[in-house]
Every structure is written in structure tokens, then in C-alpha cells.
Design an enzyme around this catalytic site. Structure first.
Site, PDB file in Angstrom:
ATOM      1  N   LYS A  69       0.803  -1.228   0.000  1.00 14.35           N
ATOM      2  CA  LYS A  69       0.000   0.000   0.000  1.00 14.35           C
ATOM      3  C   LYS A  69       0.837   1.280   0.000  1.00 14.35           C
ATOM      4  O   LYS A  69       0.389   2.306  -0.493  1.00 14.35           O
ATOM      5  CB  LYS A  69      -0.959   0.006   1.204  1.00 14.35           C
ATOM      6  N   ASP A 105     -10.129   2.718   1.843  1.00 15.35           N
ATOM      7  CA  ASP A 105     -10.339   2.018   3.123  1.00 15.35           C
ATOM      8  C   ASP A 105     -11.022   2.939   4.141  1.00 15.35           C
ATOM      9  O   ASP A 105     -11.960   2.537   4.837  1.00 15.35           O
ATOM     10  CB  ASP A 105      -8.999   1.560   3.725  1.00 15.35           C
TER      11      ASP A 105
END
Ligand code: NDP
Length: 273
Positions: A69, A105
Site C-alpha cells: 500500500k 479504506d
């Protein structure tokens, strides 16, 4: 008629227990679009090759999960505000050859939380964890109007750094010792170690408190079982997973998926796994 499918997928390692492919394919089916989602196990030293390959093959986009990420950021052309704020990317959109990184997210957390128990605005949150999920939640909740935020983490320095970064970017800080939201944003409680409880003072959990777990499998973690027994309202990690998947799909296709269809696919995938 074209025999050329639109390609999307995910780069992570390990990838075998990542259920997102089942959720995305259910969404493609529901929307009747001829798309594919490839769940790929990509080692850290091959991430640049994987990203270049996806771009060369004209993929519409891809997800990044652990451990990519942050590592993916230098490989992209541009970051959306969500990714710049969080410092992590979980969704990349191929915009006519330009790779744009997003973070869905945090927005997925806020949307799932608000659908379950109402606005984040004005609440006081105790956040356990300082990894990728915790960072995304902290920044998105702060932007959504959180009143106060305290971060606790096993590596205390990492927790303090996150709290400082959120305060600097949004002005939201720890101004209270009374919390009405307690979030487990660590990996503690995931199968197969489903009996494990995150390092949080359980005396803080009771009536009037919303207990949230990011762990999606099992949905009723040991932390949430304790919280429910203590009279807290519980929100499990599956809503966040479904919401971020729906947001990724929307970034890639401009279409909105039926969350109930995605959630059913997720439950089926875990039941079969
Ligand atoms: P990271 O590796 O980035 O962070 C892990 C976090 O867990 C760190 O805060 C780490 O503390 C803490 N931690 C790990 N093991 C322990 C332990 N034994 N005791 C105490 N703390 C521990 O992972 P992510 O943030 O990406 O993921 C965390 C969880 O969130 C995972 O279960 C993941 O599946 C879930 N997740 C769920 C999503 C959803 O949509 N529901 C989306 C994204 C993630 P330290 O800093 O001290 O190492």
C-alpha cells in the site's frame, strides 16, 4: 461484440486468503459487465513489474493490499486527496494511461459505520492500531468530523506518530478520556487466532459505546463478543470491506453496486474458505 474483457485485479502477498475477487466478480455479474478481476500474489521485489504489466495490458485498475500500500506510491503518476492524506494507496485507477492512486479504506470505514450507527461527527474515538487500516480510519474519521481521537498501539512510537499526523492535518486530537467509539484496527482476532483480544482496556467497553472491529473473518471477533456481552453496540469488519470494494468499483466503472449482493458474496466466500 468484443472478445476483449476489461481487466482489474489485486496485488498482495500472501493473496490466497483475500476474498475481494469473489466480491468484485459478484458485482460484475450484478451489473452485467464483461469485466475480470485477477487476484495476484506479487512479491515485494516484483511490484514494479506487476504495475508496469498492468499498465502495458491496459488494465482499468487494481487494488493494492499488504505489503504494497505504501510501496506502490512512487510507481504511480498521481495521488488523489484520500491517498495523499493517508500516505497509502489501496486502489489504482488507470486514467487513459495515467495511474492515479486512491485510498478507499477510510471512506469505506466511515460509510459502513454511518450506515450502521449514524454520523461519526462529534464522536470521541479510541483507535487501537497504527498500521495501514488504522491510518486510513483515523484520517477519514477526522475529516468526517470526529470530535476527539486517541491512538494506542503496541509500538507506542508509531501510535504517537499517527496521532501527531492526524492532529497536524486536521486538528483532531485526544481531548477526552471518555470514548463513545472504540475501534480495533489491528490484525488481532483474525482467524486462525480468533480467541485473541486486542490490547484495549476492556473496562471502557459498555452501554453507550460503539465497538468496531476491522477484522472481517470471523465477523464476530473475541473483541466484539466481549463488547456485545458488556452492552456495547457492535459493528463488524465486513461492512467496511464491502464499502471499500463498492467504492473501488465505482472509481473504475462509474457504476454503483448493490451492497447486499456484495455482502452475500463475501459471506459465501468465507463460508466456502
Ligand atoms: P498492518 O500490518 O499495516 O498493521 C497491523 C497493526 O496491528 C499494527 O498496528 C500492529 O501493531 C498491530 N498488531 C499486529 N499484531 C499485533 C499483536 N499481536 N498485538 C498487538 N498489536 C498487533 O495491517 P493493516 O492495518 O493493513 O491490517 C490490520 C487489520 O485490518 C487486518 O486484520 C486486515 O485484514 C484488516 N483490514 C480490514 C479491512 C476491511 O475492509 N475490513 C481493510 C483493511 C484492513 P505494531 O505497529 O505494534 O506492529
Amino acid at each position: 461484440m468484443s472478445f476483449l474483457r476489461t481487466l482489474t485485479g489485486s496485488f498482495s502477498s500472501p493473496a490466497g486468503d483475500n476474498p475481494t475477487v469473489a466480491v468484485m466478480e459478484a458485482a460484475f455479474g450484478e451489473l452485467a459487465i464483461d469485466w475480470s478481476y485477477l487476484n495476484c500474489d506479487v512479491a515485494p521485489d516484483r511490484l514494479a513489474d506487476a504495475v508496469a504489466g498492468a499498465a502495458a495490458m491496459g488494465w482499468r485498475g487494481f487494488n493494492c493490499s499488504l505489503p504494497h500500500k505504501q510501496a506502490v506510491i512512487p510507481l504511480l503518476d498521481e495521488l488523489a486527496g484520500s491517498a495523499r492524506l493517508t500516505g497509502a494507496v489501496n486502489c489504482v485507477v488507470n486514467d487513459g494511461g495515467r495511474l492515479v492512486g486512491h485510498n478507499t479504506d477510510g471512506a469505506g470505514f466511515v460509510q459502513a459505520f454511518e450506515a450502521a450507527v449514524g454520523p461519526v461527527r462529534g464522536r470521541s474515538m479510541l483507535l487501537v492500531g497504527a498500521g495501514g487500516a488504522a491510518r486510513a480510519i483515523a484520517f477519514a474519521a477526522a475529516v468526517a468530523g470526529l470530535g476527539a481521537l486517541r491512538v494506542v498501539n503496541r509500538d507506542a512510537a508509531r501510535g504517537a506518530e499517527l496521532a501527531f499526523a492526524v492532529d497536524r492535518a486536521t486538528g483532531v486530537r485526544a481531548t477526552s478520556d471518555a470514548y463513545d467509539v472504540i475501534v480495533n484496527a489491528t490484525s488481532v482476532g483474525m482467524l486462525p487466532a480468533a480467541d485473541a483480544v486486542p490490547p484495549v482496556d476492556l473496562a471502557l467497553v459498555g452501554p453507550g459505546v460503539v465497538a468496531v472491529d476491522v477484522v472481517a473473518n470471523p465477523p464476530r471477533t473475541a473483541f466484539l463478543s466481549y463488547a456485545a456481552a458488556a452492552g456495547a453496540t457492535c459493528v463488524d469488519g465486513r461492512g467496511m470491506l464491502v464499502e471499500q470494494a463498492a467504492r473501488n468499483l465505482s472509481l473504475w466503472s462509474g457504476r454503483e453496486a448493490d451492497r447486499a449482493v456484495l455482502r452475500a458474496a463475501l459471506v459465501r466466500a468465507y463460508d466456502q474458505g
